[in-house]
Design an enzyme around this catalytic site. Structure first.
Site, PDB file in Angstrom:
ATOM      1  N   GLU A  63     -12.262   1.783  -0.900  1.00  0.00           N
ATOM      2  CA  GLU A  63     -11.029   1.119  -1.079  1.00  0.00           C
ATOM      3  C   GLU A  63      -9.846   1.877  -1.789  1.00  0.00           C
ATOM      4  OE1 GLU A  63      -9.402  -1.641  -1.290  1.00  0.00           O
ATOM      5  OE2 GLU A  63     -10.379  -3.462  -1.671  1.00  0.00           O
ATOM      6  N   ASP A  64      -8.734   1.308  -1.921  1.00  0.00           N
ATOM      7  CA  ASP A  64      -7.658   2.030  -2.723  1.00  0.00           C
ATOM      8  C   ASP A  64      -7.648   1.909  -4.045  1.00  0.00           C
ATOM      9  OD1 ASP A  64      -6.982  -0.778  -2.404  1.00  0.00           O
ATOM     10  OD2 ASP A  64      -5.058  -0.182  -1.699  1.00  0.00           O
ATOM     11  N   ARG A 109       3.816   2.668   0.512  1.00  0.00           N
ATOM     12  CA  ARG A 109       2.614   3.117   0.510  1.00  0.00           C
ATOM     13  C   ARG A 109       2.639   4.749   1.182  1.00  0.00           C
ATOM     14  NH1 ARG A 109      -1.095  -0.891   1.783  1.00  0.00           N
ATOM     15  NH2 ARG A 109      -0.295  -2.986   2.462  1.00  0.00           N
ATOM     16  N   ASP A 163      -9.297  -3.863  -8.826  1.00  0.00           N
ATOM     17  CA  ASP A 163      -8.764  -4.530  -9.963  1.00  0.00           C
ATOM     18  C   ASP A 163      -9.540  -5.772 -10.531  1.00  0.00           C
ATOM     19  OD1 ASP A 163      -6.924  -5.383 -11.860  1.00  0.00           O
ATOM     20  OD2 ASP A 163      -5.528  -6.410 -10.393  1.00  0.00           O
ATOM     21  N   PHE A 223       0.459  -1.840 -12.544  1.00  0.00           N
ATOM     22  CA  PHE A 223       0.668  -2.134 -10.917  1.00  0.00           C
ATOM     23  C   PHE A 223       1.252  -0.877 -10.426  1.00  0.00           C
ATOM     24  CE2 PHE A 223       1.451  -3.676  -6.681  1.00  0.00           C
ATOM     25  CZ  PHE A 223       0.186  -4.599  -6.630  1.00  0.00           C
TER      26      PHE A 223
HETATM   27  P1  IMP Z   1      -9.063  -7.110  -6.852  1.00  0.00           P
HETATM   28  O1  IMP Z   1      -9.834  -8.142  -5.660  1.00  0.00           O
HETATM   29  O2  IMP Z   1      -8.564  -7.907  -7.772  1.00  0.00           O
HETATM   30  O3  IMP Z   1     -10.196  -6.063  -7.100  1.00  0.00           O
HETATM   31  O4  IMP Z   1      -8.081  -6.711  -6.042  1.00  0.00           O
HETATM   32  C1  IMP Z   1      -8.292  -5.478  -4.760  1.00  0.00           C
HETATM   33  C2  IMP Z   1      -6.902  -5.279  -3.944  1.00  0.00           C
HETATM   34  O5  IMP Z   1      -5.801  -5.883  -4.674  1.00  0.00           O
HETATM   35  C3  IMP Z   1      -7.159  -3.884  -3.634  1.00  0.00           C
HETATM   36  O6  IMP Z   1      -7.767  -3.842  -2.362  1.00  0.00           O
HETATM   37  C4  IMP Z   1      -5.325  -3.809  -3.520  1.00  0.00           C
HETATM   38  O7  IMP Z   1      -5.151  -3.673  -2.343  1.00  0.00           O
HETATM   39  C5  IMP Z   1      -4.824  -4.824  -4.293  1.00  0.00           C
HETATM   40  N1  IMP Z   1      -4.203  -4.378  -5.421  1.00  0.00           N
HETATM   41  C6  IMP Z   1      -4.864  -4.356  -6.771  1.00  0.00           C
HETATM   42  N2  IMP Z   1      -4.393  -3.954  -7.780  1.00  0.00           N
HETATM   43  C7  IMP Z   1      -3.273  -3.063  -7.128  1.00  0.00           C
HETATM   44  C8  IMP Z   1      -2.259  -2.372  -7.623  1.00  0.00           C
HETATM   45  O8  IMP Z   1      -1.941  -1.968  -8.976  1.00  0.00           O
HETATM   46  N3  IMP Z   1      -1.506  -1.531  -6.719  1.00  0.00           N
HETATM   47  C9  IMP Z   1      -1.551  -2.086  -5.194  1.00  0.00           C
HETATM   48  N4  IMP Z   1      -2.296  -2.700  -4.900  1.00  0.00           N
HETATM   49  C10 IMP Z   1      -3.540  -3.425  -5.751  1.00  0.00           C
HETATM   50 MG    MG Z   2      -6.881  -3.079  -0.659  1.00  0.00          MG
END
Ligand code: IMP
Ligand code: MG
Length: 174
Positions: A96-97, A163, A100, A150
């Site tokens: 994953e990138d 990106r 969060d 963010f």
């Molecule tokens: P989660 O389900 O809230 O953990 O979100 C994960 C996904 O949200 C990641 O795969 C990212 O693609 C996107 N995401 C969450 N935070 C950020 C951020 O700070 N910048 C860019 N993408 C984010």
């Molecule tokens: Mg993602």
């Protein structure tokens, strides 16, 4: 949507990716892991990470959506592209990138364990953003821990922009 500051320079990212690759090479020695990039955000990290691993690996992708055009997770995940390899009995490493709330990673772990019947499922993220964690999950391999709003660049986007920045930056508050 303006850049605030650079938090990780390309050289720091490069060095960290190299050491993650060395760690994974040790931990997966004797196996042939399948590295699954979570599209779109992980495409650059995955591309660099696989080249830092000195083992035979297979590569595939999955795409899920949860954010739409916003900066917050909607909480509900939809699968928009399935992996194409047969993953039954395989050692899967999810790449994953950024993690969060953790909702996406928990959903993915369940998907690869239960639906794809992988032998093992481990998780790797370039950035672990613990501040908004909503579910109980520990990521196995973390590049950086950053709690500064963010982030964009090196694959990470805000509504599909930024990106292609080679470094990781924070954005101005909305
Ligand atoms: P989660 O389900 O809230 O953990 O979100 C994960 C996904 O949200 C990641 O795969 C990212 O693609 C996107 N995401 C969450 N935070 C950020 C951020 O700070 N910048 C860019 N993408 C984010
Ligand atoms: Mg993602």
């Amino acid at each position: 949507m303006k850049i605030k500051e650079t938090l990780l320079q390309r050289q720091e990212i490069k060095e960290r990716v190299k050491s993650l690759g060395q760690q994974l090479t040790k931990d997966y020695a004797g196996t042939k892991p399948v590295m699954i990039g979570v599209l779109n955000g992980a495409f650059i990290f995955l591309a660099d990470l696989v080249r830092a691993i000195d083992l035979p690996v297979e590569i595939d992708f999955i795409r899920v959506a949860s954010y739409g055009q916003t900066r917050e997770s909607s909480g509900s995940i939809s699968l928009t592209k399935e992996p194409e390899l047969d993953l039954e009995g395989k050692d899967v490493l999810l790449v994953e990138d950024i993690v969060d709330s953790g909702t996406t990673m928990v959903w993915l772990q369940e998907y690869f364990t239960t639906r794809q019947k992988a032998h093992s499922v481990k998780t790797c993220t370039l950035i672990d953003k613990n501040e908004r964690r909503a579910v109980d999950i520990e990521i196995d391999y973390v590049g950086f821990q950053i709690e500064q709003g963010f982030l964009v660049g090196y694959g990470l986007d805000c509504a599909q922009s930024y990106r292609n920045l080679p470094q990781i930056c924070s954005l101005e508050e909305e």
